[in-house]
Scaffold this active site. Structure first.
Site, PDB file in Angstrom:
ATOM      1  N   SER A   1      -1.981   1.466   6.567  1.00 15.61           N
ATOM      2  CA  SER A   1      -0.862   1.576   5.638  1.00 15.61           C
ATOM      3  C   SER A   1      -1.101   2.758   4.701  1.00 15.61           C
ATOM      4  O   SER A   1      -1.203   3.887   5.161  1.00 15.61           O
ATOM      5  CB  SER A   1      -0.677   0.258   4.878  1.00 15.61           C
ATOM      6  OG  SER A   1       0.565   0.214   4.226  1.00 15.61           O
TER       7      SER A   1
ATOM      8  N   HIS B   1       3.525  -4.969  10.598  1.00 15.59           N
ATOM      9  CA  HIS B   1       2.593  -4.248   9.737  1.00 15.59           C
ATOM     10  C   HIS B   1       1.198  -4.872   9.749  1.00 15.59           C
ATOM     11  O   HIS B   1       0.258  -4.277   9.239  1.00 15.59           O
ATOM     12  CB  HIS B   1       3.149  -4.209   8.321  1.00 15.59           C
ATOM     13  CG  HIS B   1       2.573  -3.120   7.469  1.00 15.59           C
ATOM     14  ND1 HIS B   1       2.643  -1.792   7.815  1.00 15.59           N
ATOM     15  CD2 HIS B   1       1.892  -3.162   6.283  1.00 15.59           C
ATOM     16  CE1 HIS B   1       2.051  -1.059   6.878  1.00 15.59           C
ATOM     17  NE2 HIS B   1       1.584  -1.856   5.958  1.00 15.59           N
TER      18      HIS B   1
ATOM     19  N   ASP C   1       7.246  -2.921  12.985  1.00 16.38           N
ATOM     20  CA  ASP C   1       6.778  -2.652  11.627  1.00 16.38           C
ATOM     21  C   ASP C   1       7.954  -2.141  10.797  1.00 16.38           C
ATOM     22  O   ASP C   1       8.365  -0.990  10.922  1.00 16.38           O
ATOM     23  CB  ASP C   1       5.654  -1.618  11.635  1.00 16.38           C
ATOM     24  CG  ASP C   1       4.993  -1.467  10.268  1.00 16.38           C
ATOM     25  OD1 ASP C   1       5.540  -2.002   9.279  1.00 16.38           O
ATOM     26  OD2 ASP C   1       3.930  -0.833  10.190  1.00 16.38           O
TER      27      ASP C   1
ATOM     28  N   TYR D   1      -8.818   2.517   1.133  1.00 13.35           N
ATOM     29  CA  TYR D   1      -7.388   2.305   0.882  1.00 13.35           C
ATOM     30  C   TYR D   1      -6.926   3.197  -0.270  1.00 13.35           C
ATOM     31  O   TYR D   1      -6.198   4.135  -0.091  1.00 13.35           O
ATOM     32  CB  TYR D   1      -7.106   0.834   0.598  1.00 13.35           C
ATOM     33  CG  TYR D   1      -5.635   0.522   0.476  1.00 13.35           C
ATOM     34  CD1 TYR D   1      -4.851   0.386   1.606  1.00 13.35           C
ATOM     35  CD2 TYR D   1      -5.026   0.364  -0.769  1.00 13.35           C
ATOM     36  CE1 TYR D   1      -3.491   0.105   1.519  1.00 13.35           C
ATOM     37  CE2 TYR D   1      -3.674   0.086  -0.876  1.00 13.35           C
ATOM     38  CZ  TYR D   1      -2.906  -0.044   0.264  1.00 13.35           C
ATOM     39  OH  TYR D   1      -1.572  -0.316   0.166  1.00 13.35           O
TER      40      TYR D   1
END
Length: 720
Positions: free
Chosen positions: A566, A684, A649, A486
């Protein structure tokens, strides 16, 4: 119910010989219109031929047609993969166990969520006393035929008379707030619309505080920028248009606000933010003076410089966890009744990160993170030494909610190889007893969870968790490996259970999670080292993680896959452009792919804290240098790429993924596929029903198995 279950010992992995993916039929991608848009950015002319794909699929027939054609190609390809059905079966088996959420106590009632295993959504139950019979309060599974309407947050009133809850429909970030009479089980007429990024806070039993934005213009709910958030008070039994505006900053429409009420009902604490950075202002409203002063908010912290996490309040005394003068956080308190109130340090900064704290009974529970794994301590309210809470190995502890006077608290503990167990702890003795433990179809002890450290490009030492079966670890042969990352927004990635990952591990793969810079694993410095002008450090850390896995003989050289969602989807897109030779396959989920226009949609304007401002030249030069959409290298062999997004989303709008995929498919990147999977009635990630999660997981694993050479030969080991 009988079901077959498989242990790693029963797998035939063919580890001795080379494994290669069989070639698939050639894919014909849908034709995608290219426009001639070219814009001047600080002297550089940049084309954006697929900007038309930014339009909301609901209101743009041409985009809807493109989505349908892309999905048809992707579904045909994924359905042809040899192991897809078996992966779906195994993910379903790994999810088929009774799961509980952390209980919340209000008066004599205990509220908690429960999923029997494969229900689309968890249900909400209440018990009167711990030994009382459970009673179903809310069943989201009856709210929509497709199971895509979910129970989001919920909060009982002080004595448990009412339950305030938020509803999420189709994965959107917008929430609908409703109120339930707990005794009768009836839903009241009260309903709130256009709440988003909101806390839920009761003011006695007369009403509640929440945050919302102005209603968007018709047709713009899923794309328009979010400005002018304010805190409102809703009195039960009144319409929404009668709600009182409690706190707003009309001169600063970019500010966001959320409200909490201390457990004794004395103070409202309003936390304000500008972007995604943990830099807040704090204001306080004394409810004891509301009749005289109304909703008068007094400043407590100004300047948007530091993180302030409210722990709790008693009377006019407040406790916070903060990184002011303490990058790894400390615990402080303040007495607002003092004529000259000032901060008192209760627990000083340590080497470990103080993630959060709670007051339970007459003690403090401190939740620390060391190298991305949890440990907890119990100390006195004055900071006097207490005891360490023993946790079961490498994992993540959460919960520890409570209030002054409580004799108990609940917490959860989970790891990569084990779902969350819920424990009830006696706060005075520290003794923990199981409240809910999962019954599993596999042996967690058959899997090895370890932590290793590797060196990034600039010499920085970075931690990484590695998970695989003990049989594979003992064999010492490299296997197809899935690397996840991430690296942003001060978010720490910690150990946690995933049924999809377990199916990958059971099939003979390894899983690795790298704790990249940009995250919150080591406090403010670690975050700062991976954002804005330092963003390349995140990509370097991820690339170095992949090189380490191959060099250490954990990952097959031609069998390394990467995945991220994301901000992690941005990560995957960026490193694929920078090192396409390193990876066999990549899955980029709901990613931020156009770094020159991310700030123009919904919540994207908040992200400038981590990414910078596209309209400022210095930031533009950095963003242009790694933007996934703008840095695809035509004529270079790329790994197999699966992009995933969803039509609802409204966090990272799907146009990011649409444009990126169109650019991939238009380029000459070799023979491996570049596909996009577009979910309907999903957003999302949160609120996704179980069946949709299983289908998505099976598609991803089958795709990765095909292109990493994972050789699967499941054999039934025993029955249960």
């Amino acid at each position: 119910m009988n079901r077959l279950w498989w242990l790693v010992g029963g797998l035939s992995l063919a580890l001795a010989g080379p494994i290669t993916a069989e070639p698939m039929p050639e894919i014909t991608y849908p034709e995608t219109r290219r426009d001639s848009i070219v814009e001047d950015h600080f002297g550089e002319h940049i084309a954006d031929p697929y900007r038309w794909l930014e339009a909301d699929v609901r209101n743009a027939p041409e985009v809807a047609d493109w989505v349908a054609r892309e999905n048809a190609v992707t579904e045909s390809y994924l359905d042809s993969l040899p192991h897809r059905a078996r992966f779906a079966e195994r993910i379903r088996a790994f999810m088929d166990f009774e799961r509980f959420g952390l209980p919340t106590k209000a008066g004599k009632r205990y509220f908690y969520t429960r999923n029997t295993g494969l229900q689309p959504q968890a249900q909400l139950f209440v018990r009167k006393g711990l030994d009382g019979d459970p009673r179903l309060l809310l069943d989201p599974n009856a709210w929509a035929k497709d199971g895509a309407t979910a129970l989001d947050a919920w909060e009982p009133s002080e004595h448990g008379r009412y339950l305030l809850y938020s509803v999420q429909d189709g994965g959107t970030d917008w929430r609908i707030l409703r109120v339930l009479d707990v005794k009768s089980g009836e839903t009241l007429a009260d309903e709130i619309r256009w709440a988003k990024f909101t806390a839920l806070a009761w003011v006695g039993e007369e009403g509640f505080l929440y945050s919302r934005f102005p209603a968007p213009e018709e047709g713009a709910a899923f794309q328009s920028l979010n400005y002018d958030q304010a805190v409102y008070f809703h009195r039960l039994g009144t319409p929404q248009d009668a709600d009182e505006r409690v706190y707003a900053t009309p001169d600063h429409p970019d500010y966001g606000h959320s409200a909490r009420v201390t457990q004794d009902g004395r103070l409202v604490v309003i936390t304000s933010h500008v972007g995604t950075d943990a830099r807040y202002e704090v204001h306080v409203i004394d409810l004891a003076h509301r009749k005289r002063d109304g909703w008068k908010a007094q400043p407590l912290v100004t300047g948007f410089e530091d993180d302030w996490k409210l722990v709790e309040g008693a009377g006019q005394h407040l406790w916070f966890v903060t990184n002011r003068d303490a990058p790894r956080y400390r615990l402080v308190s303040i007495d607002l009744a003092d004529p000259s109130p000032d901060w008192t340090e209760i627990v000083p900064e340590r080497t470990d990160i103080l993630e959060r704290a709670g007051i339970v009974g007459d003690q403090l529970v401190l939740n620390y993170m060391r190298d991305a794994a949890s440990h907890a301590e119990i100390i006195g309210l004055d900071g006097s030494p207490g005891r360490t809470l023993a946790l079961n190995g490498i994992g993540t502890a959460s919960g520890f909610r409570g209030k002054p006077g409580d004799a108990e608290t609940f917490y959860a503990f989970t790891s990569f190889n084990c779902p969350a167990s819920i424990y009830r702890m006696n706060i005075r003795t520290g003794e923990s007893m199981p409240f809910a433990e999962p019954s599993l179809c596999y042996d967690p002890g058959a899997y090895l969870v370890e932590q290793r450290f590797y060196t990034s490009r600039d010499g920085t030492r970075v931690p990484m968790f590695i998970v695989r079966s003990k049989a594979i670890a003992e064999a010492g042969k490299p296997v197809p490996t899935l690397l996840y990352g991430y690296g942003g927004f001060d978010v720490a990635l910690t150990p946690g259970f995933s049924a999809t990952r377990m199916a990958w591990l059971e099939a003979g793969g390894a899983f690795a999670l790298a704790n990249l810079r940009g995250g919150g694993e080591y406090g403010r410095e670690w975050h700062d080292a991976g954002r804005r002008e330092n963003k390349q450090n995140v990509f370097d850390d991820f690339i170095a993680a992949g090189e380490f896995l191959v060099a250490q003989g954990i990952a097959k050289k031609d069998g390394l896959a990467i995945q991220g969602g994301s901000n992690g989807g941005l990560l995957v897109g960026a490193v694929v452009n920078q090192r396409p030779d390193l990876f066999a396959a990549a899955v980029a989920q709901v990613g931020v792919m156009d770094m020159l226009r991310f700030d123009r949609f919904t919540a994207g304007r908040y992200w400038v804290d981590d990414y910078g401002y596209p309209d400022r030249e210095a930031d533009f030069r950095i963003l242009r240098g790694y933007s996934p959409y703008h840095n695809i290298h035509d004529g270079v062999d790329y790994p197999a790429i699966l992009v995933t997004t969803a039509d609802t989303d409204d966090r990272v709008v799907p146009g990011h993924s649409f444009k990126y995929t169109a650019a991939l498919q238009a380029a000459d990147l070799g023979d491996k596929p570049r596909l996009i999977r577009i979910e309907t009635r999903a957003g999302h990630g949160s609120g996704k029903p179980t069946d949709k999660a299983i289908e998505e997981g099976a598609d991803i694993l089958a795709f990765l198995a095909q292109w990493t050479g994972l050789s699967l030969d499941w054999q039934p080991r025993s029955e249960k």
